[in-house]
Scaffold this motif. Structure first.
Motif, short mmCIF file in Angstrom:
data_model
loop_
_atom_site.label_atom_id
_atom_site.label_comp_id
_atom_site.label_asym_id
_atom_site.label_seq_id
_atom_site.Cartn_x
_atom_site.Cartn_y
_atom_site.Cartn_z
N GLY A 78 37.58 7.78 51.27
CA GLY A 78 38.34 6.55 51.46
C GLY A 78 39.84 6.78 51.42
N GLY A 79 40.27 7.55 50.43
CA GLY A 79 41.69 7.88 50.35
C GLY A 79 42.16 8.69 51.54
N LEU A 80 41.32 9.60 51.97
CA LEU A 80 41.69 10.45 53.10
C LEU A 80 41.83 9.66 54.40
CD1 LEU A 80 42.29 13.37 53.86
CD2 LEU A 80 39.85 13.67 54.33
N VAL A 81 40.95 8.70 54.61
CA VAL A 81 41.04 7.87 55.82
C VAL A 81 42.40 7.17 55.88
CG1 VAL A 81 40.16 5.75 56.90
CG2 VAL A 81 38.58 7.53 56.20
N VAL A 82 42.82 6.60 54.77
CA VAL A 82 44.11 5.90 54.73
C VAL A 82 45.26 6.84 55.08
CG1 VAL A 82 45.73 4.74 53.16
CG2 VAL A 82 43.30 4.15 53.11
N ILE A 83 45.19 8.06 54.59
CA ILE A 83 46.24 9.04 54.85
C ILE A 83 46.23 9.50 56.31
CG2 ILE A 83 47.06 11.37 54.28
CD1 ILE A 83 45.82 10.87 51.44
N LEU A 84 45.04 9.67 56.88
CA LEU A 84 44.92 10.29 58.21
C LEU A 84 45.13 9.34 59.39
CD1 LEU A 84 41.95 12.77 57.72
CD2 LEU A 84 44.41 13.19 57.50
N ILE A 85 44.99 8.05 59.19
CA ILE A 85 45.12 7.11 60.31
C ILE A 85 46.44 7.29 61.06
CG2 ILE A 85 45.40 4.67 60.92
CD1 ILE A 85 43.15 4.09 58.90
N PRO A 86 47.59 7.27 60.39
CA PRO A 86 48.84 7.42 61.16
C PRO A 86 48.98 8.79 61.82
CG PRO A 86 49.30 7.26 58.80
CD PRO A 86 47.85 7.01 58.98
N VAL A 87 48.48 9.82 61.19
CA VAL A 87 48.56 11.17 61.77
C VAL A 87 47.76 11.23 63.06
CG1 VAL A 87 48.02 13.61 61.40
CG2 VAL A 87 48.91 12.22 59.50
N MET A 88 46.54 10.72 63.03
CA MET A 88 45.70 10.75 64.23
C MET A 88 46.26 9.87 65.33
SD MET A 88 41.81 10.90 62.76
CE MET A 88 41.11 11.10 64.40
N ALA A 89 46.77 8.70 64.95
CA ALA A 89 47.32 7.78 65.95
C ALA A 89 48.50 8.43 66.69
CB ALA A 89 47.76 6.47 65.29
N LEU A 90 49.38 9.06 65.95
CA LEU A 90 50.54 9.71 66.58
C LEU A 90 50.12 10.91 67.42
CD1 LEU A 90 53.09 9.49 63.65
CD2 LEU A 90 53.20 8.27 65.83
N TRP A 91 49.28 11.77 66.88
CA TRP A 91 48.89 13.02 67.57
C TRP A 91 48.13 12.72 68.85
CZ3 TRP A 91 49.51 18.05 65.20
CH2 TRP A 91 49.03 19.10 65.98
N LEU A 92 47.18 11.79 68.76
CA LEU A 92 46.32 11.49 69.91
C LEU A 92 46.89 10.42 70.83
CD1 LEU A 92 42.90 11.51 68.02
CD2 LEU A 92 43.76 13.28 69.58
#
Length: 137
Positions: A78-92
């Protein structure tokens, strides 16, 4: 440390190709993203497990039941999802909503994977001191 590294090596091997196929991105880009996500997850793994094991050491019931493993999996992922959302949105180059949905798909896999991996790792290498059952003298 060994647990976190092994966990992430297997994660990159899974996530890289899946992202490449799911988002029609070159393998080099998706593997690069998988490495970045994995590096973030490795840092989060250290932080989360430090907090979890400190909490666990204060519990009167020792060991790692299925319920405790589920709580661990939910907290970590759950914590990881919150952290990774902006990273994935920007990268992809996708919306935060699409990144969230992609994370949900990965979460479904990684939730089961995290529980199975830690159970297997604990069986192979033993429980950390925070979870080991105390023996009376």
């Amino acid at each position: 440390m060994l647990q976190a590294i092994l966990y992430e090596v297997f994660a990159i091997a899974f996530v890289g190709p899946v992202l490449s196929i799911a988002f029609d991105k070159p393998a080099s880009s998706s593997i690069g993203l998988a490495f970045v996500l994995s590096s973030i997850a490795l840092g989060w793994n250290y932080v989360f497990n430090t907090i979890f094991e400190r909490w666990e050491s204060y519990q009167s019931i020792r060991g790692r039941s299925l319920a405790r493993r589920v709580v661990h999996g939910i907290g970590f992922e759950g914590g990881l999802v919150v952290i990774l959302i902006p990273v994935m949105a920007l990268w992809l180059e996708i919306s935060a909503l699409n990144a969230f949905l992609a994370n949900l798909a990965l979460l479904a896999f990684f939730f089961v994977y995290a529980i199975a991996f830690t159970w297997t790792f604990d069986r192979m290498f033993g429980l950390p001191e925070s979870a080991a059952k105390h023996r009376e003298a």
